[in-house]
Write an enzyme that holds these catalytic residues in place. Structure first.
Site, PDB file in Angstrom:
ATOM      1  N   CYS A 127     -27.932  57.017 105.985  1.00 52.37           N
ATOM      2  CA  CYS A 127     -28.816  57.054 107.145  1.00 52.37           C
ATOM      3  C   CYS A 127     -29.362  55.646 107.359  1.00 52.37           C
ATOM      4  O   CYS A 127     -30.085  55.118 106.515  1.00 52.37           O
ATOM      5  CB  CYS A 127     -29.943  58.059 106.907  1.00 52.37           C
ATOM      6  SG  CYS A 127     -31.064  58.254 108.308  1.00 52.37           S
ATOM      7  N   CYS A 134     -40.797  52.107 115.417  1.00 49.43           N
ATOM      8  CA  CYS A 134     -40.218  52.895 116.500  1.00 49.43           C
ATOM      9  C   CYS A 134     -41.200  52.941 117.656  1.00 49.43           C
ATOM     10  O   CYS A 134     -42.414  52.952 117.448  1.00 49.43           O
ATOM     11  CB  CYS A 134     -39.908  54.320 116.024  1.00 49.43           C
ATOM     12  SG  CYS A 134     -38.958  55.297 117.230  1.00 49.43           S
ATOM     13  N   GLU A 195     -34.967  53.889 117.610  1.00 45.63           N
ATOM     14  CA  GLU A 195     -34.105  54.537 118.600  1.00 45.63           C
ATOM     15  C   GLU A 195     -32.898  53.625 118.821  1.00 45.63           C
ATOM     16  O   GLU A 195     -33.010  52.551 119.413  1.00 45.63           O
ATOM     17  CB  GLU A 195     -34.879  54.740 119.911  1.00 45.63           C
ATOM     18  CG  GLU A 195     -34.035  55.045 121.135  1.00 45.63           C
ATOM     19  CD  GLU A 195     -33.126  56.261 120.996  1.00 45.63           C
ATOM     20  OE1 GLU A 195     -31.879  56.072 121.034  1.00 45.63           O
ATOM     21  OE2 GLU A 195     -33.641  57.381 120.839  1.00 45.63           O
ATOM     22  N   SER A 226     -27.719  59.071 116.710  1.00 45.75           N
ATOM     23  CA  SER A 226     -28.731  60.025 117.146  1.00 45.75           C
ATOM     24  C   SER A 226     -29.681  59.357 118.132  1.00 45.75           C
ATOM     25  O   SER A 226     -30.246  58.304 117.829  1.00 45.75           O
ATOM     26  CB  SER A 226     -29.522  60.557 115.949  1.00 45.75           C
ATOM     27  OG  SER A 226     -30.562  61.413 116.388  1.00 45.75           O
ATOM     28  N   SER A 248     -31.885  64.306 119.535  1.00 40.58           N
ATOM     29  CA  SER A 248     -33.140  64.874 119.038  1.00 40.58           C
ATOM     30  C   SER A 248     -33.748  65.696 120.172  1.00 40.58           C
ATOM     31  O   SER A 248     -34.429  65.161 121.039  1.00 40.58           O
ATOM     32  CB  SER A 248     -34.095  63.749 118.610  1.00 40.58           C
ATOM     33  OG  SER A 248     -33.572  63.055 117.516  1.00 40.58           O
ATOM     34  N   HIS A 250     -35.326  69.408 120.148  1.00 39.42           N
ATOM     35  CA  HIS A 250     -36.604  69.904 119.604  1.00 39.42           C
ATOM     36  C   HIS A 250     -37.444  70.796 120.500  1.00 39.42           C
ATOM     37  O   HIS A 250     -38.499  71.278 120.054  1.00 39.42           O
ATOM     38  CB  HIS A 250     -37.473  68.739 119.126  1.00 39.42           C
ATOM     39  CG  HIS A 250     -36.779  67.790 118.227  1.00 39.42           C
ATOM     40  ND1 HIS A 250     -36.105  68.202 117.085  1.00 39.42           N
ATOM     41  CD2 HIS A 250     -36.611  66.438 118.290  1.00 39.42           C
ATOM     42  CE1 HIS A 250     -35.568  67.139 116.488  1.00 39.42           C
ATOM     43  NE2 HIS A 250     -35.872  66.069 117.207  1.00 39.42           N
ATOM     44  N   ASN A 325     -40.266  68.412 107.899  1.00 44.47           N
ATOM     45  CA  ASN A 325     -40.578  67.712 106.658  1.00 44.47           C
ATOM     46  C   ASN A 325     -41.988  67.145 106.762  1.00 44.47           C
ATOM     47  O   ASN A 325     -42.231  66.206 107.524  1.00 44.47           O
ATOM     48  CB  ASN A 325     -39.557  66.592 106.415  1.00 44.47           C
ATOM     49  CG  ASN A 325     -38.159  67.143 106.251  1.00 44.47           C
ATOM     50  OD1 ASN A 325     -37.941  68.051 105.462  1.00 44.47           O
ATOM     51  ND2 ASN A 325     -37.204  66.605 107.001  1.00 44.47           N
TER      52      ASN A 325
END
Length: 391
Positions: A127, A134, A195, A226, A248, A250, A325
């Site tokens: 990852c 961000c 991003e 992503s 993403s 959601h 998480n």
């Protein structure tokens, strides 16, 4: 070339000392060729020299020009005088009880990002971060509570892949075939800090280096980018990178997604889905992955599941359900296991694969949405975070 879409914030420009050696890591083939011509390599020899240096750096993982034994000593001396082969610095390395490895990485300017290696049966996924901090401020994401400092360079993105291969001892030995099927690091997900589509050119150049068959040689289907929904760059991703795409997502209404993923206020669900319908056609990708974090009482109802099925109509898709998480000060709670299973059942009955992601590396804050460099970690109170999330 069209101008890149950029975030509506000021970022600190990357400043390097002038006049020093040029780092070869992150240069595209064309840029490497121009750099070699610039130190006196003839136009006639440039392509061959690019191939030779490229293989030493990206196939064999060599950092010392003297070790490039098929190059003449004089040329090696010229390379050492004008260039360097440098990776970001690993400040710390943590290993989770489940084998997940998290690296705190320092880049130019003293800034820090995090990179996570996740071992699984038959594969190993890295990852990778694309920005320091961000700009998106997604209210459920710990990384989003860290201010954006700057974009990573292509070399700093590729460097994360290379330092992980260092740690895994995965550079091939001379005379051995470079077989990607048995690799410890077999897949890359651009799902770390930042991003990726707000740093498009650097991400593109880095992934082209990773995909190059004479170097690290990971195919485009082993790379997943992503995005939270930077709509104007989605078509460019198909054309100029061609990797797999994850979104993403959601939420199933603009009202909820505006709160969870504020970029939705700029490009709403309908606009995003219109762009996504074209992506598999443009890249010959099988399907798009929709990431959906399960938040108790926020987006996890049966009605949400049925709305999601309707929204995905006509898009080859799978849905990754991600148990939230938790992190210090988080304004949300994880949905119960029963609720997540009920949500998944509705999606599966509609024909969509909907695996429930097993949280990895939670004990070292390496799980999805938890990444945040140690020097910037949680300085805000729970009340401050909740207020910024509009809760």
């Amino acid at each position: 070339m069209q101008a890149p879409v950029t975030q509506d914030v000021h970022t600190i420009p990357r400043r390097l000392p002038e006049g020093g050696p040029v780092n070869l890591v992150g240069l595209t083939r064309n840029a490497l060729r121009d750099a070699l011509v610039g130190i006196g390599v003839s136009e006639k020899q440039a392509k061959m020299r690019v191939n030779q240096v490229w293989q030493w750096v990206y196939h064999w993982g060599v950092r010392d020009f003297d070790a490039m034994t098929n190059l003449a000593k004089g040329f090696r001396a010229d390379l050492a005088e004008h260039f360097t082969i440098e990776l970001p610095e690993v400040v710390s390395r943590q290993v989770s009880s489940d084998g997940t490895r998290k690296y705190l990485v320092r880049i130019a300017g003293g800034h820090e990002v995090e990179t996570v290696y996740i071992p699984e049966e038959g594969r190993g996924t890295l990852c990778v971060s694309s920005q320091v901090g961000c700009t998106l401020t997604c209210s459920f994401c710990h990384t989003g509570t860290q201010r954006l400092v700057r974009n990573l360079t292509a070399g700093e993105i590729v460097g994360q892949v290379m330092l992980a291969r260092d740690d895994l001892g995965e550079w091939p030995e001379r005379g051995a075939a470079n077989d990607p099927t048995g690799r410890l690091l077999s897949n890359i997900v651009l799902m770390g800090m930042g991003e990726p589509l707000y740093n498009f050119e650097n991400v593109r150049d880095a992934m082209r280096i990773v995909m190059d068959g004479e170097g690290i040689a990971l195919g485009r289907r082993r790379i997943t980018l992503s995005t939270s929904g930077v709509v104007p760059e989605i078509a460019r991703t198909a054309e100029e990178i061609g990797c797999l795409l994850a979104v993403s997502f959601h939420a199933t209404t603009d009202e909820v997604r505006d709160r969870l993923v504020p970029i939705n206020k700029r490009w709403n669900i309908a606009t995003l889905l219109d762009a996504l319908r074209e992506y598999p056609k443009a890249t010959n990708s099988e399907r798009i992955t929709f990431e959906y974090v399960m938040l108790d009482g926020v987006n996890d109802s049966d009605a949400d599941a049925h709305r999601l099925v309707e929204l995905l109509d006509g898009i080859p898709a799978k849905v990754n359900l991600i148990p939230f998480n938790e992190w210090p000060g988080a304004p949300y709670r994880r949905s119960s296991n029963n609720r997540i299973r009920a949500f998944a059942t509705i999606l599966m009955q509609a024909g969509y694969a909907s695996p429930i992601r097993t949280p990895r590396g939670e004990d070292i804050m390496a799980a999805c949405g938890q990444l945040k460099s140690a020097t910037e970690r949680a300085r805000k109170s729970r009340a401050q975070i909740a207020a910024e999330a509009g809760l």
